[in-house]
Write a protein that holds these residues in place. Structure first.
Motif, PDB file in Angstrom:
ATOM      1  N   LEU A  82      -7.248   5.539  29.737  1.00  0.00           N
ATOM      2  CA  LEU A  82      -6.745   5.282  31.097  1.00  0.00           C
ATOM      3  C   LEU A  82      -5.642   4.233  31.130  1.00  0.00           C
ATOM      4  O   LEU A  82      -4.911   4.138  32.115  1.00  0.00           O
ATOM      5  CB  LEU A  82      -7.905   4.860  32.013  1.00  0.00           C
ATOM      6  N   ILE A  83      -5.521   3.462  30.047  1.00  0.00           N
ATOM      7  CA  ILE A  83      -4.485   2.410  30.063  1.00  0.00           C
ATOM      8  C   ILE A  83      -3.468   2.541  28.924  1.00  0.00           C
ATOM      9  O   ILE A  83      -2.550   1.737  28.815  1.00  0.00           O
ATOM     10  CB  ILE A  83      -5.119   0.988  29.999  1.00  0.00           C
ATOM     11  N   MET A  84      -3.592   3.546  28.103  1.00  0.00           N
ATOM     12  CA  MET A  84      -2.703   3.615  26.933  1.00  0.00           C
ATOM     13  C   MET A  84      -1.297   4.093  27.307  1.00  0.00           C
ATOM     14  O   MET A  84      -1.131   5.184  27.873  1.00  0.00           O
ATOM     15  CB  MET A  84      -3.288   4.529  25.858  1.00  0.00           C
ATOM     16  N   PRO A  85      -0.259   3.302  26.965  1.00  0.00           N
ATOM     17  CA  PRO A  85       1.113   3.724  27.282  1.00  0.00           C
ATOM     18  C   PRO A  85       1.535   4.931  26.434  1.00  0.00           C
ATOM     19  O   PRO A  85       1.116   5.044  25.285  1.00  0.00           O
ATOM     20  CB  PRO A  85       1.963   2.501  26.904  1.00  0.00           C
ATOM     21  N   VAL A  86       2.376   5.749  26.994  1.00  0.00           N
ATOM     22  CA  VAL A  86       2.785   6.970  26.293  1.00  0.00           C
ATOM     23  C   VAL A  86       3.556   6.649  25.001  1.00  0.00           C
ATOM     24  O   VAL A  86       3.491   7.402  24.025  1.00  0.00           O
ATOM     25  CB  VAL A  86       3.561   7.925  27.241  1.00  0.00           C
ATOM     26  N   ASP A  87       4.250   5.518  24.984  1.00  0.00           N
ATOM     27  CA  ASP A  87       4.965   5.138  23.745  1.00  0.00           C
ATOM     28  C   ASP A  87       4.003   4.954  22.579  1.00  0.00           C
ATOM     29  O   ASP A  87       4.324   5.293  21.440  1.00  0.00           O
ATOM     30  CB  ASP A  87       5.733   3.819  23.948  1.00  0.00           C
ATOM     31  N   ALA A  88       2.830   4.382  22.872  1.00  0.00           N
ATOM     32  CA  ALA A  88       1.827   4.171  21.816  1.00  0.00           C
ATOM     33  C   ALA A  88       1.284   5.517  21.337  1.00  0.00           C
ATOM     34  O   ALA A  88       1.069   5.720  20.140  1.00  0.00           O
ATOM     35  CB  ALA A  88       0.696   3.292  22.331  1.00  0.00           C
ATOM     36  N   VAL A  89       1.116   6.442  22.274  1.00  0.00           N
ATOM     37  CA  VAL A  89       0.642   7.787  21.908  1.00  0.00           C
ATOM     38  C   VAL A  89       1.649   8.426  20.952  1.00  0.00           C
ATOM     39  O   VAL A  89       1.302   8.924  19.876  1.00  0.00           O
ATOM     40  CB  VAL A  89       0.491   8.675  23.176  1.00  0.00           C
ATOM     41  N   ARG A  90       2.914   8.369  21.354  1.00  0.00           N
ATOM     42  CA  ARG A  90       3.965   9.024  20.552  1.00  0.00           C
ATOM     43  C   ARG A  90       4.119   8.362  19.197  1.00  0.00           C
ATOM     44  O   ARG A  90       4.291   9.041  18.179  1.00  0.00           O
ATOM     45  CB  ARG A  90       5.298   8.984  21.306  1.00  0.00           C
ATOM     46  N   ASN A  91       4.052   7.029  19.168  1.00  0.00           N
ATOM     47  CA  ASN A  91       4.209   6.311  17.891  1.00  0.00           C
ATOM     48  C   ASN A  91       3.091   6.694  16.924  1.00  0.00           C
ATOM     49  O   ASN A  91       3.335   6.934  15.735  1.00  0.00           O
ATOM     50  CB  ASN A  91       4.222   4.799  18.151  1.00  0.00           C
ATOM     51  N   MET A  92       1.865   6.767  17.445  1.00  0.00           N
ATOM     52  CA  MET A  92       0.757   7.144  16.558  1.00  0.00           C
ATOM     53  C   MET A  92       0.920   8.571  16.042  1.00  0.00           C
ATOM     54  O   MET A  92       0.697   8.830  14.863  1.00  0.00           O
ATOM     55  CB  MET A  92      -0.587   6.982  17.279  1.00  0.00           C
ATOM     56  N   ILE A  93       1.319   9.474  16.919  1.00  0.00           N
ATOM     57  CA  ILE A  93       1.482  10.875  16.467  1.00  0.00           C
ATOM     58  C   ILE A  93       2.621  10.968  15.451  1.00  0.00           C
ATOM     59  O   ILE A  93       2.502  11.614  14.406  1.00  0.00           O
ATOM     60  CB  ILE A  93       1.716  11.816  17.675  1.00  0.00           C
ATOM     61  N   THR A 137       3.836   8.599  13.440  1.00  0.00           N
ATOM     62  CA  THR A 137       3.544   7.915  12.172  1.00  0.00           C
ATOM     63  C   THR A 137       2.397   8.589  11.417  1.00  0.00           C
ATOM     64  O   THR A 137       2.455   8.756  10.204  1.00  0.00           O
ATOM     65  CB  THR A 137       3.149   6.439  12.430  1.00  0.00           C
ATOM     66  N   ASN A 138       1.336   8.930  12.155  1.00  0.00           N
ATOM     67  CA  ASN A 138       0.094   9.359  11.498  1.00  0.00           C
ATOM     68  C   ASN A 138       0.017  10.856  11.244  1.00  0.00           C
ATOM     69  O   ASN A 138      -0.839  11.301  10.493  1.00  0.00           O
ATOM     70  CB  ASN A 138      -1.116   8.939  12.344  1.00  0.00           C
ATOM     71  N   LEU A 139       0.908  11.620  11.887  1.00  0.00           N
ATOM     72  CA  LEU A 139       0.819  13.083  11.742  1.00  0.00           C
ATOM     73  C   LEU A 139       2.162  13.733  11.379  1.00  0.00           C
ATOM     74  O   LEU A 139       2.251  14.465  10.396  1.00  0.00           O
ATOM     75  CB  LEU A 139       0.279  13.678  13.052  1.00  0.00           C
ATOM     76  N   VAL A 140       3.204  13.406  12.156  1.00  0.00           N
ATOM     77  CA  VAL A 140       4.494  14.053  11.877  1.00  0.00           C
ATOM     78  C   VAL A 140       5.053  13.548  10.535  1.00  0.00           C
ATOM     79  O   VAL A 140       5.509  14.345   9.705  1.00  0.00           O
ATOM     80  CB  VAL A 140       5.518  13.804  13.022  1.00  0.00           C
ATOM     81  N   ALA A 141       4.978  12.236  10.305  1.00  0.00           N
ATOM     82  CA  ALA A 141       5.540  11.692   9.052  1.00  0.00           C
ATOM     83  C   ALA A 141       4.846  12.261   7.813  1.00  0.00           C
ATOM     84  O   ALA A 141       5.537  12.706   6.882  1.00  0.00           O
ATOM     85  CB  ALA A 141       5.490  10.165   9.067  1.00  0.00           C
ATOM     86  N   PRO A 142       3.511  12.299   7.759  1.00  0.00           N
ATOM     87  CA  PRO A 142       2.885  12.911   6.579  1.00  0.00           C
ATOM     88  C   PRO A 142       3.273  14.379   6.392  1.00  0.00           C
ATOM     89  O   PRO A 142       3.383  14.852   5.258  1.00  0.00           O
ATOM     90  CB  PRO A 142       1.380  12.800   6.849  1.00  0.00           C
TER      91      PRO A 142
END
Ligand code: NAP
Length: 238
Positions: free
Chosen positions: A93-104, A106-111
């Protein structure tokens, strides 16, 4: 000197500056391998067989550029450890969309991008090992960890599909799902949250570097050519 487990191997470790990635990079170097490390910052250690490249893995062009440099310097690439990751978890409910995108990114697209570039090189040598560093979060699905846990579940699934696509080239793809280990990433979380997660594990303790290195060595081994599309959870998580 007796040959080490990684003698003659060129090993790419992403996120090699700190934490788990540094443990893996230093272990491979001790065991006679050559390591190429990708991370955002400057190198934090030196070794005659270590080459550090500053790469921001959320930039696809930077990944391509780094692989061009790697290809210029090294005749082959044998093993990749997709270790770099970020944990920017918050309640949905409080997570900014930038944090969502950064995690995706770094953790998924980059690998995905690193695995693809690596596979192109490994294919030439008709041998390769891709090892993804996953997390217990993909199985435990903790509150507040929606995107991180989803990325790690995605990493595992992606690895399983790549394992099928790359099997004809003698390239294996496996995932090591790590439990809690003291690093900068873990230090971001409240102590009580970590303590209760660890207490709930079938083997209720933190992971040690050797718990991780043991499985990396197993997946990387010449003898593991018939082991692919597998996820090994530490600590009895499944
Ligand atoms: N620690 C745990 O308890 C735990 C548990 C389960 C799974 N894991 C997984 O284990 C892996 C390593 O975690 P850790 O605890 O060692 O983390 P860490 O101490 O925070 O280190 C993360 C590494 O990833 C690199 N990195 C992050 N974003 C990057 C980017 N955009 N481009 C290039 N490099 C980037 C960092 O580079 P810089 O140094 O340049 O910033 C750093 O070297 C991660 O995949 C994590 O999800 C850890």
């Amino acid at each position: 000197m007796a040959p080490g487990l990684y003698t003659g191997r060129v090993v790419l470790v992403t996120g090699s500056r700190r934490g788990v990635g540094r443990m893996i990079a230093e272990h491979v170097l001790e065991q006679g391998g050559t390591v190429v490390g990708f991370a955002r910052g400057e190198a934090t250690f030196a070794h005659e067989s270590y080459r550090h490249l500053q790469v921001d893995l959320v930039q696809p062009a930077a990944i391509q550029e780094a692989f061009l440099a790697l290809r210029r310097e090294f005749p082959a690439l044998h093993i990749v450890v997709n270790n770099a990751g970020v944990l920017l978890s918050q309640h949905a409910l409080i997570m900014p969309v930038d944090a969502v995108r950064n995690m995706i990114d770094t953790n998924l697209v980059a690998p995905f991008l690193v695995s693809r570039e690596a596979a192109r090189l490994m294919k030439k040598g008709k041998w390769g090992r891709i090892i993804n560093i996953g997390s217990m979060a993909s199985s435990l699905e903790p509150i507040g960890d929606s995107v991180y846990a989803a990325c790690k579940a995605g990493l595992r699934t992606m690895g399983n599909v790549l394992a099928k696509e790359l099997a004809p080239f003698n390239i294996t793809v496996n995932t090591l799902a790590v439990t809690a280990i003291a690093t900068d990433m873990l230090a971001q979380l409240p102590e009580e949250q970590i303590r209760s997660a660890v207490a709930g594990l079938p083997i209720p303790r933190f992971a040690t570097p050797d718990d991780i290195l043991n499985v990396v060595d197993f997946f990387a081994s010449e003898r593991s050519s018939y082991v692919t599309a597998q996820t090994l959870f530490l600590g009895g998580v499944n």
